[in-house]
Motif scaffolding. Structure first.
Motif, PDB file in Angstrom:
ATOM      1  N   UNK A  59       0.832  -1.205   0.000  1.00 21.20           N
ATOM      2  CA  UNK A  59       0.000   0.000   0.000  1.00 21.20           C
ATOM      3  C   UNK A  59       0.865   1.252   0.000  1.00 21.20           C
ATOM      4  N   UNK A  60       0.333   2.308  -0.611  1.00 25.35           N
ATOM      5  CA  UNK A  60       1.023   3.598  -0.624  1.00 25.35           C
ATOM      6  C   UNK A  60      -0.002   4.693  -0.343  1.00 25.35           C
ATOM      7  N   UNK A  61       0.492   5.834   0.073  1.00 29.24           N
ATOM      8  CA  UNK A  61      -0.382   6.974   0.347  1.00 29.24           C
ATOM      9  C   UNK A  61      -0.643   7.710  -0.962  1.00 29.24           C
ATOM     10  N   UNK A  62      -1.922   7.803  -1.341  1.00 29.07           N
ATOM     11  CA  UNK A  62      -2.290   8.506  -2.568  1.00 29.07           C
ATOM     12  C   UNK A  62      -2.663   9.952  -2.295  1.00 29.07           C
ATOM     13  N   UNK A  63      -3.357  10.195  -1.183  1.00 28.27           N
ATOM     14  CA  UNK A  63      -3.736  11.551  -0.788  1.00 28.27           C
ATOM     15  C   UNK A  63      -3.314  11.723   0.668  1.00 28.27           C
ATOM     16  N   UNK A  64      -2.380  12.634   0.912  1.00 26.51           N
ATOM     17  CA  UNK A  64      -1.845  12.824   2.260  1.00 26.51           C
ATOM     18  C   UNK A  64      -2.383  14.122   2.862  1.00 26.51           C
ATOM     19  N   UNK A  65      -1.683  14.654   3.826  1.00 22.77           N
ATOM     20  CA  UNK A  65      -1.939  15.939   4.503  1.00 22.77           C
ATOM     21  C   UNK A  65      -3.123  15.897   5.457  1.00 22.77           C
ATOM     22  N   UNK A  66      -3.645  14.729   5.799  1.00 25.11           N
ATOM     23  CA  UNK A  66      -4.737  14.625   6.764  1.00 25.11           C
ATOM     24  C   UNK A  66      -5.904  15.537   6.414  1.00 25.11           C
ATOM     25  N   UNK A  67      -6.242  15.630   5.135  1.00 26.11           N
ATOM     26  CA  UNK A  67      -7.268  16.579   4.708  1.00 26.11           C
ATOM     27  C   UNK A  67      -8.527  15.912   4.172  1.00 26.11           C
ATOM     28  N   UNK A  68      -8.600  14.576   4.225  1.00 29.05           N
ATOM     29  CA  UNK A  68      -9.770  13.871   3.703  1.00 29.05           C
ATOM     30  C   UNK A  68     -10.770  13.649   4.828  1.00 29.05           C
ATOM     31  N   UNK A  69     -12.001  14.093   4.645  1.00 25.61           N
ATOM     32  CA  UNK A  69     -13.033  13.897   5.660  1.00 25.61           C
ATOM     33  C   UNK A  69     -13.119  12.408   5.983  1.00 25.61           C
ATOM     34  N   UNK A  70     -12.902  11.999   7.241  1.00 26.18           N
ATOM     35  CA  UNK A  70     -12.700  10.585   7.560  1.00 26.18           C
ATOM     36  C   UNK A  70     -13.958   9.728   7.580  1.00 26.18           C
ATOM     37  N   UNK A  71     -15.121  10.323   7.411  1.00 23.15           N
ATOM     38  CA  UNK A  71     -16.315   9.474   7.360  1.00 23.15           C
ATOM     39  C   UNK A  71     -17.233   9.873   6.215  1.00 23.15           C
ATOM     40  N   UNK A  72     -16.631  10.243   5.085  1.00 20.75           N
ATOM     41  CA  UNK A  72     -17.359  10.407   3.829  1.00 20.75           C
ATOM     42  C   UNK A  72     -16.784   9.403   2.837  1.00 20.75           C
ATOM     43  N   UNK A  73     -17.661   8.672   2.180  1.00 14.78           N
ATOM     44  CA  UNK A  73     -17.232   7.554   1.348  1.00 14.78           C
ATOM     45  C   UNK A  73     -16.359   8.000   0.181  1.00 14.78           C
ATOM     46  N   UNK A  74     -15.378   7.169  -0.163  1.00 15.52           N
ATOM     47  CA  UNK A  74     -14.557   7.376  -1.348  1.00 15.52           C
ATOM     48  C   UNK A  74     -15.267   6.819  -2.576  1.00 15.52           C
ATOM     49  N   UNK A  75     -14.998   7.408  -3.728  1.00 10.48           N
ATOM     50  CA  UNK A  75     -15.463   6.858  -5.006  1.00 10.48           C
ATOM     51  C   UNK A  75     -14.282   6.836  -5.964  1.00 10.48           C
ATOM     52  N   UNK A  76     -14.371   5.998  -6.982  1.00 20.20           N
ATOM     53  CA  UNK A  76     -13.274   5.845  -7.936  1.00 20.20           C
ATOM     54  C   UNK A  76     -13.845   5.599  -9.325  1.00 20.20           C
ATOM     55  N   UNK A  77     -13.204   6.183 -10.330  1.00 19.90           N
ATOM     56  CA  UNK A  77     -13.506   5.854 -11.710  1.00 19.90           C
ATOM     57  C   UNK A  77     -12.243   6.062 -12.533  1.00 19.90           C
ATOM     58  N   UNK A  78     -12.278   5.637 -13.786  1.00 22.42           N
ATOM     59  CA  UNK A  78     -11.122   5.756 -14.664  1.00 22.42           C
ATOM     60  C   UNK A  78     -11.524   6.458 -15.951  1.00 22.42           C
ATOM     61  N   UNK A  79     -10.618   7.277 -16.453  1.00 22.03           N
ATOM     62  CA  UNK A  79     -10.794   7.957 -17.734  1.00 22.03           C
ATOM     63  C   UNK A  79      -9.606   7.574 -18.602  1.00 22.03           C
ATOM     64  N   UNK A  80      -9.763   6.461 -19.369  1.00 20.64           N
ATOM     65  CA  UNK A  80      -8.597   5.882 -19.997  1.00 20.64           C
ATOM     66  C   UNK A  80      -7.677   5.383 -18.887  1.00 20.64           C
ATOM     67  N   UNK A  81      -6.389   5.652 -18.971  1.00 22.82           N
ATOM     68  CA  UNK A  81      -5.489   5.201 -17.897  1.00 22.82           C
ATOM     69  C   UNK A  81      -5.562   6.056 -16.630  1.00 22.82           C
ATOM     70  N   UNK A  82      -6.141   7.248 -16.722  1.00 25.71           N
ATOM     71  CA  UNK A  82      -6.174   8.142 -15.569  1.00 25.71           C
ATOM     72  C   UNK A  82      -7.121   7.619 -14.492  1.00 25.71           C
TER      73      UNK A  82
END
Length: 270
Positions: A59-82
């Motif tokens: 595992x690696x840290x993708x978003x750091x700085x302790x700035x992600x609201x800790x109880x709001x769900x994450x979502x993910x999608x892809x746009x080509x390779x991005x």
């Protein structure tokens, strides 16, 4: 030290899973191990598998700085390779929906864009995800916010692959309450939104679609679900443009509904 409710001082939560066009499987989740106090946030960690989940990278840290609201769900999608991650970021003036972008699943986050909704100044966790969908250079996003004068589900779009977002509007202005947006894009480019709302009674499911990259949407159309409360929809798009909707009914059953591509065509504005 208690950082979250229930006495938690560490947690690995709100995981999400995505598959890039080349078959790479990506898992992302929140880690609060570096949180300083209840006013700070989580980091986002990711791990990658290139063999259908048999083995995973460290595992690696993708978003750091302790700035992600800790109880709001994450979502993910892809746009080509991005890879795009949707989350709620802790800003100085509020906790607001944000889209982060990486060159690919193995690269660090290179840019992020705050959705152009009014700042939601809340001393707590909204428990609201940021829904996303993509179509070429277009990235679409929808989320609940109470920062606006009229709280509810709002939509915005980006024409530059998520580098910045322009404009926003309330998806269901006639509803007393709207929440939990889901979104799909059909092969012909039409966007379909599905969400839950209360108009004159229990929570029901509604849909609307756009044929011009989110410039104009059809009027909200109630879906034919059983009587009672219908909520927490989830959607997926079929190869022919059909949108499949599953949801909870009165906290007792799970239903599935297929919406053909022409379902809302007669509800488009003149």
């Amino acid at each position: 030290m208690e950082l979250l409710g229930e006495g938690l001082s560490a947690s690995f939560s709100f995981g999400t899973l995505g598959i890039s066009p080349d078959g790479t499987v990506v898992a992302a989740w929140q880690d609060i191990i570096e949180m300083e106090d209840q006013g700070s946030g989580a980091d986002v960690h990711v791990a990658v598998s290139t063999d259908d989940g048999e083995t995973w990278t460290e595992e690696r840290v993708a978003i750091a700085t302790n700035a992600v609201c800790p109880c709001c769900q994450l979502t993910m999608t892809f746009n080509g390779p991005e890879m795009l991650l949707g989350y709620r970021k802790i800003y100085a003036d509020g906790r607001d929906s944000t889209v982060a972008r990486a060159r690919n699943a193995a690269s660090p986050i290179s840019a992020e864009a705050r959705l152009p909704f009014a700042a939601w100044d809340i001393d707590g966790c909204p428990l609201k995800p940021t829904e996303m969908a993509v179509d070429g250079d277009w990235v679409f996003a929808a989320a609940y916010t109470a920062g606006e004068a009229e709280p509810g589900v709002y939509f915005s779009r980006s024409s530059n692959r998520g580098a910045s977002f322009e404009g926003s509007f309330r998806v269901h202005p006639g509803a007393a309450y709207s929440d939990a947006p889901e979104m799909t894009v059909a092969p012909d480019g039409r966007i379909r939104l599905v969400w839950q709302a209360k108009v004159d009674g229990p929570r029901r499911l509604f849909t609307a679609e756009s044929l011009d990259h989110g410039g104009v949407f059809s009027a909200p159309l109630e879906l034919p679900t059983p009587a009672g409360n219908s909520f927490w929809p989830a959607t997926a798009a079929g190869p022919d443009g059909t949108t499949y909707v599953t949801w909870q009914q009165d906290n007792e059953e799970v239903f599935l509904l297929a919406l053909p591509i022409e379902a809302a065509a007669s509800n488009m504005p003149e």
